[in-house]
Structure formats: structure tokens, C-alpha cells
Design an enzyme around this catalytic site. Structure first.
Site, mmCIF file in Angstrom:
data_model
loop_
_atom_site.group_PDB
_atom_site.id
_atom_site.type_symbol
_atom_site.label_atom_id
_atom_site.label_comp_id
_atom_site.label_asym_id
_atom_site.label_seq_id
_atom_site.Cartn_x
_atom_site.Cartn_y
_atom_site.Cartn_z
ATOM 1 N N ASP A 197 0.839 -1.205 0.000
ATOM 2 C CA ASP A 197 0.000 0.000 0.000
ATOM 3 C C ASP A 197 0.877 1.260 0.000
ATOM 4 O O ASP A 197 0.560 2.250 -0.659
ATOM 5 C CB ASP A 197 -0.932 -0.007 1.220
ATOM 6 N N HIS A 224 -5.273 -3.494 5.640
ATOM 7 C CA HIS A 224 -4.917 -3.812 4.256
ATOM 8 C C HIS A 224 -6.109 -4.384 3.504
ATOM 9 O O HIS A 224 -6.117 -5.538 3.101
ATOM 10 C CB HIS A 224 -3.730 -4.788 4.221
#
Ligand SMILES: NC(=O)c1ccc[n+]([C@@H]2O[C@H](COP(=O)([O-])OP(=O)(O)OC[C@H]3O[C@@H](n4cnc5c(N)ncnc54)[C@H](O)[C@@H]3O)[C@@H](O)[C@H]2O)c1
Length: 360
Positions: A197, A224
Site C-alpha cells: 500500500d 490492508h
């Protein structure tokens, strides 16, 4: 280096026998006198860390294994999977880098794969197909992660664990429960990998700002999956300002970067190459910290008191013992505060799902 013909012989033979196929995969038990190219290996020299990759034959596992073989901090690399490790190991072992590679196949060899490891990286499990959320993977991957963590608790309870298998928001709580039950839980050694990310955020923000992505650092907190992925654009380095439109675009693209890849791969899996890159970036940070380097700060999903939730991704300072400090979130703007509240609502459910699975 001089060879002593007799005294080193048994050690050499043991090394040869241990190479590639530690027990019985392809090799005859008593063929240690036949020094064939396929079962000789050089003496992996470099001092360094012992790293195991569980799920090493997969889409992430293979490039991750290759990149870890190049990492100068790694002296021993154990590749474990339920399929195909002999081939992947043979292939990677031909790379002329310092790390010694050994392959382990199937559950019977799992504990051997883990003995003495300093770092265990777990990309085992099924990936998404178009239309699936990460949570749809729970039923299969939860059991896989549980089994692997039970073996870690037995064979290398002090290892740092980098958990990649999705849904990370739930698999990290599962791992924690398994370690608690085994009496080996050390929250500072269990890290959910959210580095992809951050890697995506750095890339997309650099595109908007017209910068080199290597110059950009975007903290990404929360978790996530979807809206739990919360980029803190107000804290981008170098300090930058964005229009509301840019903020909308970037937040949405960072949160759905994984889905962008899943759709582009059209059924052939999810991010593997960028994930392997991100996993190595993160593992390398963990290894440098283990070595004693100071000032290593990365985002990870960990046991945390930054919010009221038991697990949360934020910046952590890594050291010899794993996570040595969890950094505060810092000042958030209204948009980020709103995003945080939404993320927390989803995260709490994912954490609970993991915990109750592990306690069953
Ligand atoms: N954290 C992240 O940012 C991130 C990013 C992308 C993918 N992922 C996740 O990583 C996982 C792996 O993705 P992939 O694309 O490499 O999948 P893949 O199917 O290509 O590979 C998975 C590998 O795991 C192996 N495996 C299955 N059960 C196992 C077990 N019990 N023990 C050991 N190995 C086992 C399979 O044999 C396979 O080789 C998925 O859960 C995916 O969702 C996480």
C-alpha cells in the site's frame, strides 16, 4: 581456501545431502559419494540471517525467493511450499549470490524448514479473482496461516514473522492467537505486511506531483483492505498540498490498487511482482533492524495501542527485537479523521473474525 581431504569429507557430504532436497524429494539416500552437478553446492559464505519463505512456489513466492537470494543480508534461504519447491529451489540455487538455498516440500518438512530461522515470510494461500474481496479468501487462508504459525511456534518461536497472506486484517489476529495459545506470543515479532500500500501510494502520489517515486514517502495506516487502507496525504514527504479532487483520486486509487491488478490479470491472480518487491523492501528493513541499524521506520499492521483497536497499521520503528516503537498517527485533517472512523468500523469486524476462528 584449502581442503583437508579426510577431515572435511563427512561435513562436505552432509552439506551435499542437505542441499535442495533435505530429506527425500528426489535424491537417493546413499548417493552422497556421487558428486554430480545437480547436488553439489558452493559453501555459502556470507555471514547473515536465516530466512524462510512459506508459499515459496507461488506467484509472490517465486519472485520473492529470487529477490531474497540476491539480498546480501541473507545467508540461508529456506523455500517451503506444498508444491513445486524442488524446481524453484534448483532454479534459484544456481544464482551466484551468497545465500545457500534449501527446498522443503509438504507438511512433513514444514518444521524442518523453520528450525533456526531469524525471519519467516508468509505469502502462502489463495489470491483474489475479479469480483472477490480479500475477505472472500478467509475460509481457505485462515486455516493455512493457522497451520503455518503452529509450526513457527514449535520450530522458531523467536523469529520475526512477516505475514502477507490475505485477508491480512484477519490473518494477523489469527497468528497472534496461535502464538498466544502456544505461549510464544511476542507482539513485537509479528508484522502484517502493508508495504505494498505504501509502495503504491508513493508511486501514485509521485505521478500526481511529477516527482521521482523514490523521493516520495506516504504513510498508509489502518489495515490492508479497501477503506481500511488509509493514506495520510497530509503527511506526505516532501511536504505537498493536493486539491480535493486529487485527494479523492489518490485515496481511491491507493485503496483499490489491488483490485486494479486483479481486474487487469482477469482471473490469473492478484499482485505478485509488485508484492514481491514490497515484501523484500519490508523484509530488508526488518533484517537491517535485526543487524542493529538505527532509525528504521516502516508502516506495518501490528498489535497496537495507537487506536482502541487491538491491531492497526501505522508507522513502526524496527529494531533488534522487531517492533520497538509504534509511532503516533500524527495530526490528521478532517478528511483523514472521517476515513479513520470508517476504517475502524470495518477493521474491528475483521479482527474479531480472525480471533474467533483461531479460538474455535
Ligand atoms: N499483503 C499484501 O499486500 C498482499 C498482496 C498481494 C497478495 N497477497 C496475498 O498473498 C497470498 C499469495 O498470493 P499469490 O498470488 O502468491 O498466490 P498463489 O496462488 O500464486 O501462490 C500461493 C502459494 O501458496 C501455496 N500454499 C497453499 N497452501 C499452502 C500451505 N498450506 N503451506 C504452504 N504453502 C501453501 C500454494 O501452493 C502456492 O504456491 C494471497 O493470500 C494473496 O491474497 C497479499
Amino acid at each position: 581456501m584449502s581442503m583437508q581431504p579426510n577431515s572435511d569429507a563427512s561435513e562436505r557430504i552432509a552439506r551435499i545431502a542437505a542441499h535442495l532436497n533435505p530429506h527425500n524429494l528426489n535424491m537417493e539416500e546413499n548417493d552422497s559419494c556421487s558428486l554430480m552437478g545437480s547436488n553439489c553446492r558452493s559453501k555459502g559464505g556470507a555471514p547473515g540471517f536465516k530466512v524462510a519463505i512459506l508459499g515459496a512456489a507461488g506467484g509472490i513466492g517465486q519472485p520473492l525467493s529470487m529477490l531474497m537470494k540476491i539480498n546480501p543480508l541473507v545467508s540461508v534461504l529456506h523455500l517451503y511450499d506444498v508444491v513445486n519447491t524442488p524446481g524453484v529451489t534448483a532454479d534459484i540455487s544456481h544464482m551466484d549470490t551468497g545465500a545457500v538455498v534449501r527446498g522443503f516440500l509438504g507438511q512433513k518438512q514444514l518444521e524442518d524448514a523453520l528450525i533456526g530461522m531469524d525471519l519467516v515470510i508468509i505469502p502462502a494461500g489463495v489470491p483474489r479473482k475479479p469480483g472477490m474481496t480479500r475477505d472472500d479468501l478467509f475460509n481457505i487462508n485462515a486455516g493455512i496461516v493457522k497451520t503455518l504459525c503452529e509450526a513457527i511456534a514449535k520450530s522458531c518461536p523467536k523469529a520475526i514473522v512477516n505475514l502477507i497472506s490475505n485477508p491480512v486484517n484477519s490473518t494477523v489476529p489469527i497468528a497472534a492467537e496461535v502464538f498466544k495459545r502456544a505461549g510464544t506470543y511476542d507482539p513485537s515479532r509479528l508484522l502484517g505486511v502493508t508495504m505494498l500500500d505504501v509502495v503504491r501510494a508513493n508511486t501514485f502520489v509521485a505521478e500526481v506531483l511529477g516527482l521521482d517515486p523514490r523521493e516520495v514517502n506516504v504513510p498508509v495506516v489502518g489495515g490492508h483492505a479497501g477503506i481500511t487502507i488509509l493514506p495520510l496525504l497530509s503527511q506526505v514527504k516532501p511536504p505537498s498540498s493536493f486539491t480535493p479532487k486529487e485527494i479523492e483520486y489518490l485515496t481511491d486509487r491507493i485503496q483499490n490498487g489491488g483490485t486494479e491488478v486483479v481486474e487487469a490479470k482477469a482471473g490469473a491472480g492478484s499482485a505478485t511482482l509488485s508484492m514481491a518487491y514490497a515484501a523484500v523492501k519490508f523484509a530488508d528493513a526488518c533484517l537491517r533492524a535485526l543487524r542493529g541499524d538505527a532509525g528504521i521506520i516502516e508502516c506495518a499492521y501490528v498489535d497496537s495501542k495507537v487506536t482502541e483497536l487491538p491491531f492497526f497499521a501505522s508507522k513502526v520503528r524496527l529494531g533488534r527485537g522487531g517492533v520497538e516503537e509504534i509511532l503516533p498517527l500524527g495530526p490528521l485533517n478532517d478528511y483523514e479523521r472521517e476515513g479513520l472512523e470508517k476504517a475502524k468500523k470495518e477493521l474491528v469486524v475483521s479482527v474479531e473474525k480472525g480471533v474467533s476462528f483461531a479460538r474455535k
